[in-house]
Design a protein around this motif. Structure first.
Motif, PDB file in Angstrom:
ATOM      1  N   ASP A 183      13.502  22.743  53.145  1.00 34.58           N
ATOM      2  CA  ASP A 183      13.298  23.546  51.946  1.00 34.58           C
ATOM      3  C   ASP A 183      13.828  22.869  50.686  1.00 34.58           C
ATOM      4  O   ASP A 183      13.690  23.385  49.603  1.00 34.58           O
ATOM      5  CB  ASP A 183      13.923  24.935  52.110  1.00 34.58           C
ATOM      6  N   LEU A 184      14.389  21.684  50.817  1.00 34.35           N
ATOM      7  CA  LEU A 184      14.857  20.944  49.656  1.00 34.35           C
ATOM      8  C   LEU A 184      13.775  19.970  49.198  1.00 34.35           C
ATOM      9  O   LEU A 184      13.047  19.407  50.001  1.00 34.35           O
ATOM     10  CB  LEU A 184      16.145  20.179  49.971  1.00 34.35           C
ATOM     11  N   PRO A 185      13.663  19.771  47.887  1.00 34.91           N
ATOM     12  CA  PRO A 185      12.622  18.875  47.380  1.00 34.91           C
ATOM     13  C   PRO A 185      12.901  17.416  47.721  1.00 34.91           C
ATOM     14  O   PRO A 185      14.004  17.050  48.112  1.00 34.91           O
ATOM     15  CB  PRO A 185      12.677  19.105  45.868  1.00 34.91           C
ATOM     16  N   ASP A 186      11.889  16.587  47.508  1.00 40.13           N
ATOM     17  CA  ASP A 186      12.040  15.185  47.869  1.00 40.13           C
ATOM     18  C   ASP A 186      12.989  14.432  46.942  1.00 40.13           C
ATOM     19  O   ASP A 186      13.247  13.261  47.146  1.00 40.13           O
ATOM     20  CB  ASP A 186      10.694  14.493  47.975  1.00 40.13           C
ATOM     21  N   ALA A 187      13.539  15.086  45.928  1.00 38.16           N
ATOM     22  CA  ALA A 187      14.549  14.457  45.069  1.00 38.16           C
ATOM     23  C   ALA A 187      15.761  14.031  45.903  1.00 38.16           C
ATOM     24  O   ALA A 187      16.513  13.152  45.500  1.00 38.16           O
ATOM     25  CB  ALA A 187      14.986  15.418  43.969  1.00 38.16           C
ATOM     26  N   PHE A 188      15.916  14.616  47.058  1.00 37.73           N
ATOM     27  CA  PHE A 188      17.031  14.260  47.936  1.00 37.73           C
ATOM     28  C   PHE A 188      16.651  13.164  48.930  1.00 37.73           C
ATOM     29  O   PHE A 188      17.501  12.664  49.651  1.00 37.73           O
ATOM     30  CB  PHE A 188      17.531  15.493  48.688  1.00 37.73           C
ATOM     31  N   CYS A 189      15.377  12.806  48.958  1.00 34.90           N
ATOM     32  CA  CYS A 189      14.899  11.790  49.897  1.00 34.90           C
ATOM     33  C   CYS A 189      14.510  10.489  49.211  1.00 34.90           C
ATOM     34  O   CYS A 189      14.587   9.430  49.818  1.00 34.90           O
ATOM     35  CB  CYS A 189      13.664  12.310  50.642  1.00 34.90           C
ATOM     36  N   ARG A 190      14.039  10.590  47.984  1.00 35.19           N
ATOM     37  CA  ARG A 190      13.536   9.408  47.276  1.00 35.19           C
ATOM     38  C   ARG A 190      14.660   8.415  46.993  1.00 35.19           C
ATOM     39  O   ARG A 190      15.770   8.802  46.655  1.00 35.19           O
ATOM     40  CB  ARG A 190      12.894   9.817  45.952  1.00 35.19           C
ATOM     41  N   GLY A 202      16.930  15.148  36.898  1.00 28.91           N
ATOM     42  CA  GLY A 202      16.271  16.295  36.275  1.00 28.91           C
ATOM     43  C   GLY A 202      15.803  17.324  37.292  1.00 28.91           C
ATOM     44  O   GLY A 202      15.982  18.525  37.094  1.00 28.91           O
ATOM     45  N   GLU A 203      15.224  16.850  38.376  1.00 30.36           N
ATOM     46  CA  GLU A 203      14.746  17.763  39.425  1.00 30.36           C
ATOM     47  C   GLU A 203      15.909  18.515  40.069  1.00 30.36           C
ATOM     48  O   GLU A 203      15.824  19.717  40.313  1.00 30.36           O
ATOM     49  CB  GLU A 203      13.981  16.993  40.485  1.00 30.36           C
ATOM     50  N   ILE A 204      16.980  17.805  40.347  1.00 30.31           N
ATOM     51  CA  ILE A 204      18.129  18.444  40.996  1.00 30.31           C
ATOM     52  C   ILE A 204      18.799  19.424  40.051  1.00 30.31           C
ATOM     53  O   ILE A 204      19.151  20.541  40.448  1.00 30.31           O
ATOM     54  CB  ILE A 204      19.120  17.384  41.520  1.00 30.31           C
ATOM     55  N   GLU A 205      18.961  19.042  38.781  1.00 31.63           N
ATOM     56  CA  GLU A 205      19.571  19.967  37.818  1.00 31.63           C
ATOM     57  C   GLU A 205      18.724  21.220  37.646  1.00 31.63           C
ATOM     58  O   GLU A 205      19.250  22.334  37.546  1.00 31.63           O
ATOM     59  CB  GLU A 205      19.801  19.264  36.481  1.00 31.63           C
ATOM     60  N   ALA A 206      17.399  21.083  37.647  1.00 32.08           N
ATOM     61  CA  ALA A 206      16.516  22.241  37.532  1.00 32.08           C
ATOM     62  C   ALA A 206      16.660  23.150  38.755  1.00 32.08           C
ATOM     63  O   ALA A 206      16.701  24.377  38.621  1.00 32.08           O
ATOM     64  CB  ALA A 206      15.070  21.797  37.366  1.00 32.08           C
ATOM     65  N   LEU A 207      16.740  22.555  39.929  1.00 35.69           N
ATOM     66  CA  LEU A 207      16.903  23.340  41.147  1.00 35.69           C
ATOM     67  C   LEU A 207      18.238  24.078  41.154  1.00 35.69           C
ATOM     68  O   LEU A 207      18.301  25.257  41.498  1.00 35.69           O
ATOM     69  CB  LEU A 207      16.785  22.432  42.371  1.00 35.69           C
ATOM     70  N   LEU A 208      19.294  23.395  40.749  1.00 36.02           N
ATOM     71  CA  LEU A 208      20.609  24.041  40.668  1.00 36.02           C
ATOM     72  C   LEU A 208      20.566  25.202  39.680  1.00 36.02           C
ATOM     73  O   LEU A 208      21.088  26.282  39.962  1.00 36.02           O
ATOM     74  CB  LEU A 208      21.680  23.026  40.252  1.00 36.02           C
ATOM     75  N   SER A 209      19.935  24.992  38.545  1.00 37.33           N
ATOM     76  CA  SER A 209      19.835  26.031  37.528  1.00 37.33           C
ATOM     77  C   SER A 209      19.046  27.234  38.048  1.00 37.33           C
ATOM     78  O   SER A 209      19.439  28.381  37.836  1.00 37.33           O
ATOM     79  CB  SER A 209      19.179  25.470  36.275  1.00 37.33           C
ATOM     80  N   THR A 210      17.948  26.962  38.729  1.00 36.03           N
ATOM     81  CA  THR A 210      17.120  28.032  39.285  1.00 36.03           C
ATOM     82  C   THR A 210      17.915  28.907  40.245  1.00 36.03           C
ATOM     83  O   THR A 210      17.745  30.116  40.278  1.00 36.03           O
ATOM     84  CB  THR A 210      15.895  27.437  40.007  1.00 36.03           C
ATOM     85  N   ARG A 211      18.791  28.265  40.986  1.00 38.13           N
ATOM     86  CA  ARG A 211      19.614  29.004  41.960  1.00 38.13           C
ATOM     87  C   ARG A 211      20.942  29.450  41.371  1.00 38.13           C
ATOM     88  O   ARG A 211      21.809  29.943  42.085  1.00 38.13           O
ATOM     89  CB  ARG A 211      19.843  28.142  43.196  1.00 38.13           C
ATOM     90  N   GLN A 212      21.102  29.277  40.069  1.00 37.26           N
ATOM     91  CA  GLN A 212      22.308  29.668  39.340  1.00 37.26           C
ATOM     92  C   GLN A 212      23.570  29.047  39.937  1.00 37.26           C
ATOM     93  O   GLN A 212      24.598  29.702  40.086  1.00 37.26           O
ATOM     94  CB  GLN A 212      22.417  31.186  39.239  1.00 37.26           C
ATOM     95  N   LEU A 213      23.472  27.780  40.281  1.00 39.95           N
ATOM     96  CA  LEU A 213      24.600  27.025  40.805  1.00 39.95           C
ATOM     97  C   LEU A 213      25.015  25.992  39.773  1.00 39.95           C
ATOM     98  O   LEU A 213      24.188  25.519  38.993  1.00 39.95           O
ATOM     99  CB  LEU A 213      24.211  26.318  42.108  1.00 39.95           C
TER     100      LEU A 213
END
Length: 78
Positions: free
Chosen positions: A6-13, A26-37
């Motif tokens: 369920d994690l985006p490929d930003a963690f694989c690339r 940018g992708e990771i910061e957006a994901l963290l923001s979306t989840r309010q982390l």
């Protein structure tokens, strides 16, 4: 470390160059923001490289620190 499906490929690339690194951050910061982390800021982009390919270049340290930051984000996101 296995990556959750369920994690985006930003963690694989791979972090091949600055453009990849900035995109991944940018992708990771957006994901963290979306989840309010929140997580500390990623390491700053170096500006002191002399361009001679030194052993222990500031870019090597940057990519290592960014990899660690990405691992912390992965752990935080579960």
């Amino acid at each position: 470390m296995p990556v959750s499906s369920d994690l985006p490929d930003a963690f694989c690339r791979p972090l091949r160059d600055l453009a990849d690194a900035q995109s991944i951050v940018g992708e990771i910061e957006a994901l963290l923001s979306t989840r309010q982390l929140s997580l500390r800021l990623p390491p700053p982009v170096p500006n002191t490289c002399c361009g001679r390919g030194c052993n222990g270049c500031v870019w090597q340290g940057y990519y290592q620190a960014l990899g660690y930051w990405r691992d912390q984000a992965r752990a935080l996101l579960g």
